[in-house]
Design an enzyme around this catalytic site. Structure first.
Site, PDB file in Angstrom:
ATOM      1  N   TYR A   1       0.836  -1.215   0.000  1.00  0.00           N
ATOM      2  CA  TYR A   1       0.000   0.000   0.000  1.00  0.00           C
ATOM      3  C   TYR A   1       0.870   1.264   0.000  1.00  0.00           C
ATOM      4  O   TYR A   1       0.629   2.203  -0.769  1.00  0.00           O
ATOM      5  CB  TYR A   1      -0.886  -0.063   1.243  1.00  0.00           C
ATOM      6  CG  TYR A   1      -1.814   1.095   1.473  1.00  0.00           C
ATOM      7  CD1 TYR A   1      -2.977   1.224   0.734  1.00  0.00           C
ATOM      8  CD2 TYR A   1      -1.550   2.030   2.473  1.00  0.00           C
ATOM      9  CE1 TYR A   1      -3.862   2.276   0.971  1.00  0.00           C
ATOM     10  CE2 TYR A   1      -2.417   3.074   2.724  1.00  0.00           C
ATOM     11  CZ  TYR A   1      -3.575   3.193   1.969  1.00  0.00           C
ATOM     12  OH  TYR A   1      -4.425   4.237   2.212  1.00  0.00           O
TER      13      TYR A   1
ATOM     14  N   LYS B   1       1.022   4.053  -2.912  1.00  0.00           N
ATOM     15  CA  LYS B   1       0.640   5.439  -2.620  1.00  0.00           C
ATOM     16  C   LYS B   1       1.774   6.416  -2.945  1.00  0.00           C
ATOM     17  O   LYS B   1       1.514   7.585  -3.263  1.00  0.00           O
ATOM     18  CB  LYS B   1       0.228   5.573  -1.149  1.00  0.00           C
ATOM     19  CG  LYS B   1      -1.126   4.934  -0.831  1.00  0.00           C
ATOM     20  CD  LYS B   1      -2.224   5.467  -1.732  1.00  0.00           C
ATOM     21  CE  LYS B   1      -3.612   5.340  -1.130  1.00  0.00           C
ATOM     22  NZ  LYS B   1      -4.666   5.693  -2.116  1.00  0.00           N
TER      23      LYS B   1
HETATM   24  P1  NAI Z   1     -13.368   2.671   1.924  1.00  0.00           P
HETATM   25  O1  NAI Z   1     -13.039   1.232   1.936  1.00  0.00           O
HETATM   26  O2  NAI Z   1     -14.415   3.191   2.841  1.00  0.00           O
HETATM   27  O3  NAI Z   1     -13.769   3.136   0.452  1.00  0.00           O
HETATM   28  C1  NAI Z   1     -13.055   2.738  -0.677  1.00  0.00           C
HETATM   29  C2  NAI Z   1     -14.052   2.532  -1.795  1.00  0.00           C
HETATM   30  O4  NAI Z   1     -13.320   2.178  -2.977  1.00  0.00           O
HETATM   31  C3  NAI Z   1     -15.027   1.386  -1.503  1.00  0.00           C
HETATM   32  O5  NAI Z   1     -16.371   1.829  -1.663  1.00  0.00           O
HETATM   33  C4  NAI Z   1     -14.660   0.335  -2.544  1.00  0.00           C
HETATM   34  O6  NAI Z   1     -15.762  -0.447  -2.997  1.00  0.00           O
HETATM   35  C5  NAI Z   1     -14.063   1.173  -3.646  1.00  0.00           C
HETATM   36  N1  NAI Z   1     -13.181   0.394  -4.506  1.00  0.00           N
HETATM   37  C6  NAI Z   1     -12.224  -0.482  -4.121  1.00  0.00           C
HETATM   38  N2  NAI Z   1     -11.639  -1.048  -5.182  1.00  0.00           N
HETATM   39  C7  NAI Z   1     -12.232  -0.510  -6.275  1.00  0.00           C
HETATM   40  C8  NAI Z   1     -12.051  -0.690  -7.677  1.00  0.00           C
HETATM   41  N3  NAI Z   1     -11.154  -1.560  -8.141  1.00  0.00           N
HETATM   42  N4  NAI Z   1     -12.824   0.027  -8.521  1.00  0.00           N
HETATM   43  C9  NAI Z   1     -13.752   0.898  -8.052  1.00  0.00           C
HETATM   44  N5  NAI Z   1     -13.968   1.093  -6.723  1.00  0.00           N
HETATM   45  C10 NAI Z   1     -13.216   0.407  -5.861  1.00  0.00           C
HETATM   46  O7  NAI Z   1     -11.978   3.436   2.190  1.00  0.00           O
HETATM   47  P2  NAI Z   1     -11.659   4.978   2.459  1.00  0.00           P
HETATM   48  O8  NAI Z   1     -11.024   5.084   3.782  1.00  0.00           O
HETATM   49  O9  NAI Z   1     -12.808   5.830   2.134  1.00  0.00           O
HETATM   50  O10 NAI Z   1     -10.470   5.217   1.381  1.00  0.00           O
HETATM   51  C11 NAI Z   1     -10.582   6.079   0.265  1.00  0.00           C
HETATM   52  C12 NAI Z   1      -9.189   6.402  -0.228  1.00  0.00           C
HETATM   53  O11 NAI Z   1      -8.470   7.136   0.771  1.00  0.00           O
HETATM   54  C13 NAI Z   1      -8.334   5.167  -0.534  1.00  0.00           C
HETATM   55  O12 NAI Z   1      -7.545   5.433  -1.672  1.00  0.00           O
HETATM   56  C14 NAI Z   1      -7.481   5.045   0.695  1.00  0.00           C
HETATM   57  O13 NAI Z   1      -6.298   4.349   0.435  1.00  0.00           O
HETATM   58  C15 NAI Z   1      -7.237   6.502   1.022  1.00  0.00           C
HETATM   59  N6  NAI Z   1      -6.824   6.752   2.384  1.00  0.00           N
HETATM   60  C16 NAI Z   1      -7.700   6.608   3.414  1.00  0.00           C
HETATM   61  C17 NAI Z   1      -7.286   6.896   4.702  1.00  0.00           C
HETATM   62  C18 NAI Z   1      -8.221   6.844   5.848  1.00  0.00           C
HETATM   63  O14 NAI Z   1      -7.808   7.243   6.967  1.00  0.00           O
HETATM   64  N7  NAI Z   1      -9.457   6.387   5.682  1.00  0.00           N
HETATM   65  C19 NAI Z   1      -5.888   7.276   4.996  1.00  0.00           C
HETATM   66  C20 NAI Z   1      -5.058   7.421   3.844  1.00  0.00           C
HETATM   67  C21 NAI Z   1      -5.529   7.164   2.580  1.00  0.00           C
END
Ligand code: NAI
Length: 303
Positions: A165, A169
């Site tokens: 990851y 990133k």
């Molecule tokens: P989450 O798991 O709540 O949402 C991620 C969404 O992406 C999900 O709805 C999932 O179905 C969708 N997804 C996954 N693979 C996919 C694909 N191949 N095609 C289309 N959609 C897909 O996670 P969250 O926390 O909202 O994360 C959003 C972004 O923020 C990610 O890139 C994550 O790495 C990044 N991030 C989040 C942090 C946090 O504290 N929540 C910290 C640092 C980065």
């Protein structure tokens, strides 16, 4: 220069949950028409369900906005093209792309399987490449675009158990740096957010839940909406956004040393100069598209 997004069309990948959902809702409130992309899988990227995207589309419409769903995975060029085509077919253009979709397959480097490494790269890195590539042509033609990438502290600083990851990133930032340079002449700006929020991705990771509850994902989205607006004239920036706090992250380089190159340069010389090489009190930002202090040293070599 306006913060409003009326007349703009935004694609948000992974917008069926968590941060992506909040970005989509706020961009819609700002006036943009939204493609809500989400394949509706699990946190580790398995399975799929159209309900996630449909629900957010319904929420946007109920609030008086306009949105269309897309259920493709970002992990293939064809899927990415379908995502962008959804915007072109439903709303006639694409102005904003938020590369947000993400999964986790955490394991220490000693234990991680290469399939888990590749799956994480497929979504975060290749997903960002494919979606941005699909949007790049239309954005170049219309000479306007705002691309927002999603990095992580795991990529900018490292985090145990996240070699896959964290490196994906960080790779996203390499992509952003180059696109910031290539896009500028066509008014396409590329920036990244490094968020922190309580979502299904971060719940259950053993972090302090009572603290994590303060990290509402909605607190992150104003940075995305600003970066998505005409008002944003920054490109190549990394913005931290978590719990209502915002900042900007940058590479810095120390003043360092420039040896006389007419004589051999030895490891002892490097060792003697190390305190100066390592002296961050002399550090300055290395602006995007330049070599910073290294450029100054190159210039001194040319003189
Ligand atoms: P989450 O798991 O709540 O949402 C991620 C969404 O992406 C999900 O709805 C999932 O179905 C969708 N997804 C996954 N693979 C996919 C694909 N191949 N095609 C289309 N959609 C897909 O996670 P969250 O926390 O909202 O994360 C959003 C972004 O923020 C990610 O890139 C994550 O790495 C990044 N991030 C989040 C942090 C946090 O504290 N929540 C910290 C640092 C980065």
């Amino acid at each position: 220069m306006t913060l409003r997004l009326d007349g703009r069309v935004a694609v948000v990948t992974g917008a069926g949950a968590g941060l992506g959902r909040e970005h989509a809702l706020l961009l819609a409130r700002q006036g943009a028409k939204i493609v809500v992309n989400d394949l509706g899988g699990s946190t580790d990227g398995r399975g799929g369900d159209s309900a996630a995207a449909d629900k957010v589309v319904a929420e946007i419409k109920a609030a008086g906005g306009d949105a269309a769903p897309n259920y493709d995975s970002v992990t293939s060029p064809d899927g990415a093209k379908n995502i962008v085509d959804t915007a072109l077919e439903a709303f006639g253009r694409i102005d904003i792309l938020v590369n947000n979709a993400g999964i986790l397959r955490d394991k220490s480097f000693a234990k991680v399987e290469m399939d888990d490494f590749k799956a994480v790269f497929d979504v975060h890195y290749w997903g960002s490449v494919y979606c941005t590539k699909a949007a790049w042509g239309p954005m170049t033609e219309q000479k306007y675009g705002r691309v927002i990438f999603t990095t992580s502290v795991a990529g900018t600083a490292g985090n145990f158990g996240q070699a896959n990851y964290g490196s994906a990133k960080a790779a996203v930032l390499g992509l952003m740096n180059v696109l910031a340079i290539e896009g500028r002449k066509n008014n396409i700006y590329a920036n990244a957010i490094s968020p922190g929020a309580l979502t299904r991705m971060t719940s259950g990771l053993g972090m302090d839940e009572s603290f994590m509850e303060k990290l509402n994902p909605a607190f992150v989205s104003p940075a995305v909406a600003w970066l998505a607006s005409e008002r944003c004239e920054v490109t190549g920036g990394i913005f931290t956004a978590a719990g209502g706090g915002f900042g900007r992250l940058h590479y810095f380089e120390t003043f360092g040393v420039q040896f006389d190159t007419s004589a051999p340069i030895t490891v002892e010389m490097f060792d003697d100069a190390f305190p100066k090489i390592n002296d961050f009190s002399t550090a300055v930002p290395a602006p995007a598209g330049t070599e910073g202090r290294m450029q100054e040293r190159f210039d001194s070599l040319k003189r």
